[in-house]
Design an enzyme around this catalytic site. Structure first.
Site, mmCIF file in Angstrom:
data_model
loop_
_atom_site.group_PDB
_atom_site.id
_atom_site.type_symbol
_atom_site.label_atom_id
_atom_site.label_comp_id
_atom_site.label_asym_id
_atom_site.label_seq_id
_atom_site.Cartn_x
_atom_site.Cartn_y
_atom_site.Cartn_z
ATOM 1 N N PHE A 142 61.608 21.944 7.918
ATOM 2 C CA PHE A 142 63.022 22.326 7.954
ATOM 3 C C PHE A 142 63.805 21.220 8.672
ATOM 4 C CE2 PHE A 142 66.770 24.429 9.693
ATOM 5 C CZ PHE A 142 67.273 24.973 8.534
ATOM 6 N N ASP A 212 56.974 26.700 14.606
ATOM 7 C CA ASP A 212 58.276 27.309 14.324
ATOM 8 C C ASP A 212 57.984 28.559 13.481
ATOM 9 O OD1 ASP A 212 60.740 28.076 13.289
ATOM 10 O OD2 ASP A 212 61.482 26.022 13.107
ATOM 11 N N TYR A 237 67.775 35.594 13.858
ATOM 12 C CA TYR A 237 68.709 36.169 12.870
ATOM 13 C C TYR A 237 68.139 36.332 11.471
ATOM 14 C CZ TYR A 237 69.442 31.087 12.417
ATOM 15 O OH TYR A 237 69.252 29.740 12.294
ATOM 16 N N LYS A 238 66.853 36.039 11.286
ATOM 17 C CA LYS A 238 66.286 36.195 9.938
ATOM 18 C C LYS A 238 65.676 37.594 9.842
ATOM 19 C CE LYS A 238 65.474 31.232 9.617
ATOM 20 N NZ LYS A 238 66.529 30.886 8.679
ATOM 21 N N ARG A 386 65.834 30.886 -3.966
ATOM 22 C CA ARG A 386 64.963 31.538 -2.988
ATOM 23 C C ARG A 386 65.299 33.017 -2.936
ATOM 24 N NH1 ARG A 386 64.900 29.539 3.247
ATOM 25 N NH2 ARG A 386 67.002 30.351 3.096
HETATM 26 C C1 LIG Z 1 62.291 26.829 9.985
HETATM 27 C C2 LIG Z 1 63.633 26.915 10.624
HETATM 28 N N1 LIG Z 1 63.798 26.482 11.874
HETATM 29 C C3 LIG Z 1 65.003 26.539 12.485
HETATM 30 C C4 LIG Z 1 66.099 27.038 11.817
HETATM 31 C C5 LIG Z 1 67.473 27.083 12.419
HETATM 32 O O1 LIG Z 1 67.579 26.723 13.718
HETATM 33 P P1 LIG Z 1 68.951 27.010 14.477
HETATM 34 O O2 LIG Z 1 69.016 28.480 14.720
HETATM 35 O O3 LIG Z 1 68.878 26.208 15.693
HETATM 36 O O4 LIG Z 1 70.068 26.620 13.564
HETATM 37 C C6 LIG Z 1 65.961 27.509 10.516
HETATM 38 C C7 LIG Z 1 67.148 28.050 9.813
HETATM 39 O O5 LIG Z 1 67.144 28.418 8.680
HETATM 40 C C8 LIG Z 1 64.711 27.432 9.897
HETATM 41 O O6 LIG Z 1 64.548 27.839 8.645
#
Ligand SMILES: Cc1ncc(COP(=O)(O)O)c(C=O)c1O
Length: 427
Positions: A142, A212, A237-238, A386
């Protein structure tokens, strides 16, 4: 006319879709988690398959926020930090998330964004790896993970960022590797790393791994302790449904905590923030990875959502994620054959997360047409559609209807409109 929130095609009626067959209705009737759907606020007539990007709103959240705003902030003002334990929220919510990811309560804290937590853990991990100077990741991780790693490599003397494609990554962990940085479930393809295996290889070669978990938590079984994981971060938030920009969480295995120093030595990570001491003294444990004042409104919205998820049996959540995504892949088979979609997600659940992606040259336009028909997925450049069923609020009928709608969009070429070719800022 049906109120479908902000969705719909210029007020036009949706494509009519037949009733799902008996086997699909039966799957919903037998679903142990079916009752959770009613605990979310979802616009009528909309099939939401983007909970892997922004989770839906739990019905408990507005009341939790109302209380926090009106009674706590509005009524008790600054006394709320103690009276309503706002100050304890990062550790308290962290301990709750720990139960979802196989960690001890003392190993998780909620703070900052995922990007910032990646930065803190990367720098901290580099600090204990002696002469090893390489951060190793995938080339198509990502973006924020790669960008943060790039930034850290530029910041630390002699540090280098290396990438290796997934198939070569394990072999690339060598004597120079300080930290391996991986997203357990790939944001686009959904491919899943075998966490235990990578942890084991890395440990034997002297490297630390930062995971992650943004696309894992709340969708697949995660057992940080059992798999020997040492460091992790993830989005709130997911699948956790904490709301747009919800704070993130980070995990540091107990055995590492006292050795790691956060590079963002803010007062909330201090051993005694209200001693107002002249020098920084890190808090014992994972609390040292807090930085500034926690965002209480979004933190308590996240807590309401995590409390809801904790009511579910996580094994049932993972089993439903598997069943929903299996159904999606199976139902899409004919659309793939007839309309040129290519499945880019591994078929076996053990090898993937809950979301499923299909490559198509017109994926962006198709995604817009689907949204206009009340089926919400998203597009990831250059060519991926997706679709992410969320075990707590997606039904088997939803998945079936979504695929029927997609087939109709393709048959009627509803995607082929000039206005669908203009990309919005957020895709
Ligand atoms: C794998 C992954 N890491 C990190 C993030 C986002 O990080 P942040 O909340 O700092 O924008 C996302 C967002 O979609 C993601 O898919």
């Amino acid at each position: 006319m049906l109120d479908r929130g902000g969705f719909g095609r210029d007020g036009a009626a949706m494509i009519p879709v037949a009733d799902p067959p008996e086997r699909i209705r039966l799957a919903d009737a037998q679903d142990l988690l079916a009752g959770f759907k009613a605990r979310f606020q979802l616009p009528a007539g909309v099939i939401y398959l983007d909970g892997n990007s922004l989770g839906a709103l739990p019905k408990a959240t507005p009341e939790r926020l109302r209380r926090t705003l009106e009674e706590e902030w509005g009524g008790d003002l600054i006394a709320s930090w103690n009276k309503h334990d706002w100050i304890g929220a990062p550790a308290r919510v962290g301990a709750k998330i720990a139960r979802l990811i196989g960690a001890k309560p003392s190993e998780v804290v909620v703070a900052d964004s995922t990007s910032v937590n990646l930065f803190k853990l990367l720098v901290a991990a580099m600090g204990v790896q002696g002469g090893r100077r390489v951060i190793l990741t995938e080339p198509d991780n990502f973006p924020t993970d790669g960008y943060i790693a790039e930034g850290v490599a530029g910041l630390l003397n002699g540090c280098a960022l290396r990438t290796a494609p997934a198939a070569e990554l394990e072999a690339a962990i060598d004597d120079d590797t300080a930290v391996v940085l991986l997203t357990q479930v790939h944001y686009k393809t959904g491919r899943r790393w075998d966490m235990e295996r990578v942890n084991d290889v890395a440990r034997r070669r002297g490297a630390l791994v930062i995971w992650d978990l943004s696309h894992s938590t709340g969708a697949i079984p995660v057992d940080l302790g059992g798999s020997g994981a040492e460091l992790a971060v993830g989005c709130g938030y997911k699948y956790l449904n904490g709301g747009p920009g919800a704070p993130s969480y980070l995990y540091v295995a107990e055995r590492l905590q006292s050795r790691l120093a956060s590079p963002l030595s803010g007062w909330m990570g201090h051993a005694a923030p209200f001693a107002f001491a002249p020098n920084y003294q890190p808090a014992p444990g994972v609390a040292r990875f807090q930085c500034g004042t926690p965002p209480i409104l979004s933190l308590l919205a996240l807590e309401a959502a995590v409390d809801l998820m904790l009511e579910a049996d996580m094994a049932a959540v993972a089993a439903k994620a598997e069943a929903l995504s299996d159904l999606l892949i199976a139902e899409m088979a004919s659309a793939c054959a007839a309309h040129g979609f290519a499945l880019i997600t591994p078929r076996r659940f053990a090898d993937r997360g809950a979301h499923v992606a299909f490559a198509h040259p017109h994926a962006y336009e198709i995604c817009q047409a689907l949204i206009a028909e009340g089926v919400v997925g998203d597009f990831r450049a250059p060519d991926a559609l997706r679709l992410g069923p969320a075990p707590l609020y997606t039904s088997f009928c939803d998945v079936w209807r979504a695929v029927q709608t997609l087939e109709a969009v393709m048959q009627r070429r509803l995607w082929d409109r000039p206005d669908y070719r203009t990309r919005a800022r957020v895709t």
